[in-house]
Scaffold this motif. Structure first.
Motif, short mmCIF file in Angstrom:
data_model
loop_
_atom_site.label_atom_id
_atom_site.label_comp_id
_atom_site.label_asym_id
_atom_site.label_seq_id
_atom_site.Cartn_x
_atom_site.Cartn_y
_atom_site.Cartn_z
N LEU A 136 0.83 -1.21 0.00
CA LEU A 136 0.00 0.00 0.00
C LEU A 136 0.86 1.26 0.00
CD1 LEU A 136 -2.89 -0.98 2.43
CD2 LEU A 136 -3.01 -0.69 -0.04
N ASP A 137 1.98 1.22 0.72
CA ASP A 137 2.87 2.38 0.77
C ASP A 137 3.55 2.61 -0.57
OD1 ASP A 137 3.88 4.51 2.35
OD2 ASP A 137 5.83 3.47 2.44
N ALA A 138 3.88 1.54 -1.28
CA ALA A 138 4.55 1.66 -2.57
C ALA A 138 3.59 2.20 -3.63
CB ALA A 138 5.10 0.31 -3.02
N VAL A 139 2.32 1.86 -3.51
CA VAL A 139 1.34 2.24 -4.51
C VAL A 139 0.81 3.66 -4.28
CG1 VAL A 139 -0.94 1.62 -5.44
CG2 VAL A 139 0.69 -0.14 -4.93
N LYS A 140 0.95 4.15 -3.06
CA LYS A 140 0.44 5.48 -2.72
C LYS A 140 1.14 6.54 -3.57
CE LYS A 140 -0.18 5.97 1.62
NZ LYS A 140 0.16 6.12 3.03
N ILE A 141 0.34 7.39 -4.20
CA ILE A 141 0.90 8.47 -5.02
C ILE A 141 1.09 9.69 -4.13
CG2 ILE A 141 0.48 9.99 -6.98
CD1 ILE A 141 -1.20 7.68 -8.18
N LYS A 142 2.34 10.08 -4.01
CA LYS A 142 2.67 11.20 -3.12
C LYS A 142 2.51 12.52 -3.86
CE LYS A 142 5.78 8.18 -0.65
NZ LYS A 142 5.40 6.96 -1.32
N LYS A 143 2.03 13.52 -3.12
CA LYS A 143 1.86 14.84 -3.72
C LYS A 143 3.22 15.46 -4.00
CE LYS A 143 -2.50 16.26 -1.61
NZ LYS A 143 -3.12 17.25 -0.70
N THR A 144 3.32 16.16 -5.13
CA THR A 144 4.56 16.85 -5.43
C THR A 144 4.57 18.17 -4.68
OG1 THR A 144 3.55 17.83 -7.39
CG2 THR A 144 4.84 15.82 -7.72
N ARG A 145 5.74 18.52 -4.17
CA ARG A 145 5.85 19.73 -3.37
C ARG A 145 5.99 20.92 -4.30
NH1 ARG A 145 9.33 23.34 -1.73
NH2 ARG A 145 9.19 24.21 0.35
N ARG A 146 5.17 21.95 -4.05
CA ARG A 146 5.27 23.18 -4.81
C ARG A 146 5.98 24.21 -3.96
NH1 ARG A 146 -0.07 24.99 -5.76
NH2 ARG A 146 -1.03 22.97 -5.46
N ALA A 147 7.02 24.83 -4.50
CA ALA A 147 7.78 25.82 -3.75
C ALA A 147 6.92 27.07 -3.56
CB ALA A 147 9.05 26.18 -4.50
N THR A 148 6.95 27.60 -2.35
CA THR A 148 6.19 28.83 -2.06
C THR A 148 7.14 29.89 -1.53
OG1 THR A 148 5.73 28.08 0.18
CG2 THR A 148 4.09 27.56 -1.49
#
Length: 137
Positions: free
Chosen positions: A97-109
């Motif tokens: 489940l952890d491998a399949v989880k799509i992580k959000k891309t970080r947007r620089a602020t």
């Protein structure tokens, strides 16, 4: 009984190789005599998982995955073989489940104008406190 990963995705029993082995470490006679630890082997390439799951698992850099694409999990925390089996299956499910989880891309602020002003004001306040500690001339 198959291991349910998510809705519609499960791993059949024949794909999992569970072996009972002796536990390591301290524990006295029980550890030395009883095969209570579980050694779980799961071959990613020959499994019936969807291709997306297989690709994500094969791309995973984890010490439990061999170069051949086999996940090896050893469970020996509990005293009974059944609890160790459940623990190994639980860890395999969490890994998948952890491998399949799509992580959000970080947007620089950037810091807001107010945040910059607050930072400068704090720096000035600290500087004034330090200036007050100097000797009076």
């Amino acid at each position: 009984m198959p291991l349910a990963i998510s809705a519609g995705v499960e791993i059949a029993d024949w794909q999992l190789q569970l072996t009972a082995i002796r536990s390591q470490g301290a524990g006295g006679q029980n550890v030395n005599k009883v095969n209570s630890a579980i050694h779980l082997r799961f071959d990613i390439k020959s499994s019936t998982l969807p291709d997306f799951y297989k690709q994500r698992l094969l791309a995973l850099s984890d010490h439990r995955k061999t170069e051949d694409g086999v996940i090896i999990i050893k469970s020996q925390e509990h005293r009974t073989q059944e609890k160790n089996r459940e623990e190994a299956l639980k860890r395999l499910k969490e890994l998948i489940l952890d491998a399949v989880k799509i992580k959000k891309t970080r947007r620089a602020t950037k810091p807001s104008r107010n945040a910059k002003k607050r930072r400068v004001d704090d720096k000035k306040r600290v500087g004034n406190n330090k200036a007050l500690r100097k000797k009076v001339i």
